[in-house]
Motif scaffolding. Structure first.
Motif, PDB file in Angstrom:
ATOM      1  N   ILE A   1       0.976  -1.156  -0.010  1.00 47.89           N
ATOM      2  CA  ILE A   1       0.066   0.139   0.011  1.00 47.89           C
ATOM      3  C   ILE A   1       0.865   1.160  -0.027  1.00 47.89           C
ATOM      4  O   ILE A   1       2.000   1.131   0.159  1.00 47.89           O
ATOM      5  N   LEU A   2       0.349   2.335  -0.318  1.00 47.26           N
ATOM      6  CA  LEU A   2       1.291   3.603   0.102  1.00 47.26           C
ATOM      7  C   LEU A   2       0.510   4.412   1.492  1.00 47.26           C
ATOM      8  O   LEU A   2      -0.734   4.309   1.737  1.00 47.26           O
ATOM      9  N   THR A   3       1.726   4.849   2.037  1.00 48.23           N
ATOM     10  CA  THR A   3       1.425   5.404   3.175  1.00 48.23           C
ATOM     11  C   THR A   3       2.246   6.772   3.270  1.00 48.23           C
ATOM     12  O   THR A   3       3.033   7.045   2.589  1.00 48.23           O
TER      13      THR A   3
ATOM     14  N   ALA B   1       3.909   0.587  -6.581  1.00 47.72           N
ATOM     15  CA  ALA B   1       3.362   1.575  -5.810  1.00 47.72           C
ATOM     16  C   ALA B   1       4.211   2.844  -5.954  1.00 47.72           C
ATOM     17  O   ALA B   1       3.528   4.050  -5.997  1.00 47.72           O
ATOM     18  N   ARG B   2       5.456   2.887  -5.908  1.00 44.87           N
ATOM     19  CA  ARG B   2       6.495   4.098  -6.058  1.00 44.87           C
ATOM     20  C   ARG B   2       6.045   4.650  -7.240  1.00 44.87           C
ATOM     21  O   ARG B   2       6.156   5.918  -7.232  1.00 44.87           O
ATOM     22  N   ASP B   3       6.031   4.016  -8.186  1.00 53.51           N
ATOM     23  CA  ASP B   3       5.698   4.545  -9.769  1.00 53.51           C
ATOM     24  C   ASP B   3       4.593   5.448  -9.687  1.00 53.51           C
ATOM     25  O   ASP B   3       4.157   6.380 -10.568  1.00 53.51           O
TER      26      ASP B   3
ATOM     27  N   CYS C   1       4.213   9.844  -0.487  1.00 55.77           N
ATOM     28  CA  CYS C   1       3.864   8.647  -0.003  1.00 55.77           C
ATOM     29  C   CYS C   1       5.079   7.587  -0.213  1.00 55.77           C
ATOM     30  O   CYS C   1       5.679   7.707  -1.121  1.00 55.77           O
ATOM     31  N   LYS C   2       4.865   6.606   0.670  1.00 60.18           N
ATOM     32  CA  LYS C   2       6.102   5.681   0.664  1.00 60.18           C
ATOM     33  C   LYS C   2       5.308   4.185   0.671  1.00 60.18           C
ATOM     34  O   LYS C   2       4.420   3.979   1.405  1.00 60.18           O
ATOM     35  N   PRO C   3       5.959   3.315  -0.248  1.00 64.76           N
ATOM     36  CA  PRO C   3       5.067   1.954  -0.154  1.00 64.76           C
ATOM     37  C   PRO C   3       5.597   1.246   1.157  1.00 64.76           C
ATOM     38  O   PRO C   3       6.475   1.316   1.847  1.00 64.76           O
TER      39      PRO C   3
END
Length: 133
Positions: A37-39, A65-67, A76-78
């Motif tokens: 997920i992204l947080t 997710a990063r892309d 956001c970070k994965p």
């Protein structure tokens, strides 16, 4: 620990139809026992589907997710979630909060938007098939 994702794999995923990305997601999550997920500092990021439904986007690998984390999402970070934790805690919690899952969205597609239990059932079907082989 996530697996290495080649440039060819990333490019292939971008050309898949939504249903193909859904199946790819289920296969990778079953194989590697985690999803992403992204947080940000406020917690898990959510998006609104074309039908105005709140969704949590998920990916089979942190690179996807990063892309996706650009523009408004660039902070956001994965973050990995083990499959066991996803099935035991996230699925019931999302159901209770009336949230859906956006499975493997790309820059130009929302992904397949499903009820958390629909995704859980797809994962459990894939796991059952894997045990029979």
């Amino acid at each position: 620990m996530s697996y290495t994702l080649s440039a060819a794999d990333k490019a292939a995923a971008q050309t898949m139809r939504d249903d193909e990305r859904f199946n790819h997601f289920v296969a990778r999550v079953c194989e590697h026992q985690e999803l992403w997920i992204l947080t940000d500092e406020h917690g898990c990021m959510m998006l609104t589907s074309d039908d105005d439904e709140d969704c949590i986007p998920v990916w089979p690998h942190p690179d996807y997710a990063r892309d996706w984390a650009v523009d408004d999402w660039s902070q956001c970070k994965p973050e990995a979630i083990s499959l066991q934790v996803w099935l035991a805690r996230w699925v019931p919690g999302m159901e209770e909060d009336e949230l859906l899952v956006a499975v493997f969205p790309t820059a130009d597609a929302t992904g397949v938007v499903v009820d958390p239990y629909e995704l859980k059932e797809a994962i459990e079907r894939k796991q059952a098939l894997g045990r029979r082989n």
